[in-house]
Design a protein around this motif. Structure first.
Motif: not given
Length: 299
Positions: A61-71, A95-100, A255-261
């Motif tokens: 992953h890059i440039n995002l944060a994942t949040v996992t929450y279970l029931f 989990m903060t991916a940041g630069r990768g 799995n990649f997110v960014s403001s820049r293609p």
């Protein structure tokens, strides 16, 4: 009428992953983001056969944060920082991916032995422009550390941000609100209207919004400033998500997110070439870069 408070209803795309289903409402062709939230998956509920489990192989992953929450159920998280963390119901993994970053998600061995159950929500949040390339990081907040507030037969566990004066200790890189609302039979609660953008999602049971029934696995995006009341006659579980609107759109590819293609293109090259740091003790296999990913945005 529902149109008075609801701006948009996003239908799910359902993927059968062999033994359990995932319902995805973000990103959608009609909308990519609600506040910083740009990916919203409901996993299960499912009960797998004895000896089986989920095995999400290492992926980047890059440039995002994942949040996992279970029931219900449990997942073992491992990542390229060396993190090993079991997540269980009511807790949160951020989990903060940041630069990768690279991570894997697997059913624990003790869960597999009796046929694991799995039910929960996984979301991705965009990082603000200045933090997209921040150092990767991981944090686990146990259930006991997350505030639970409510009255009138409704109890909201605040997963991120602030709700009705209660603040979660979970790091919020951008203005966000995220809560799991349990409605008992006859329960009701107003929806906080302080966020720029908000949405509600019926994950289980039954609920209404201003008296209008909600369909399960749909994301109801609320109109800015609209005041509405959630209620349930027989009991239900609703997720509330949203936060500050982003000035610049985010692009999503796999799995990649960014403001820049161009940053996403770089991440593709890096994953193909093996430039990402592997996950210790879980590097024997990985998910290859797809030709046509299931997750894309439509900016």
């Amino acid at each position: 009428m529902l149109d008075d408070v609801v701006e948009q209803v996003l239908e799910p795309v359902t993927h059968d992953l062999g033994g359990f289903k995932v319902h995805r409402v973000l990103p959608a062709r009609a909308r990519t983001m609600v506040g910083p939230f740009l990916f919203f998956d409901q996993m299960g509920p499912a009960t797998l056969a004895s000896g089986q489990g989920i095995d999400v192989r290492p992926h980047p992953h890059i440039n995002l944060a994942t949040v996992t929450y279970l029931f219900d159920g449990a997942i073992d998280h491992r990542d390229s920082l060396g993190t090993k963390q079991r997540i269980e119901p009511g807790a949160v993994n951020l989990m903060t991916a940041g630069r990768g970053i690279v991570h894997s998600e697997r059913s624990p061995g003790d869960e597999r032995s009796h046929g694991p159950v799995l039910s929960g929500i996984q979301t991705w949040l965009a990082l603000p422009d200045a933090l997209e390339e921040t150092d990767p990081a991981f944090e686990h907040i146990p259930a006991a550390a997350l505030p639970v507030i409510g009255a009138d037969g409704a109890a909201a566990r605040v997963v991120m941000g602030s709700l009705w004066g209660a603040a979660a200790p979970t790091t919020a890189h951008a203005g966000a609100v995220y809560a799991a609302i349990a409605l008992a039979p006859g329960g009701r609660t107003p929806i906080d209207d302080s966020a720029d953008e908000r949405a509600v999602y019926l994950a289980a049971g039954e609920a209404t919004l201003d008296g209008v029934p909600l369909a399960a696995q749909r994301l109801y995006v609320l109109r800015p400033g609209a005041v509405a009341t959630l209620a349930s006659a027989t009991g239900g579980r609703v997720m509330l998500c949203g936060g500050d609107a982003f000035a610049r759109p985010r692009h999503v590819w796999w799995n990649f997110v960014s403001s820049r293609p161009d940053r996403i293109e770089q991440a593709k090259r890096d994953w193909r070439s093996g430039a990402f740091t592997p996950v210790p003790d879980d590097a024997a296999e990985f998910i290859p870069l797809p030709d046509r990913p299931l997750t894309v945005s439509y900016p």
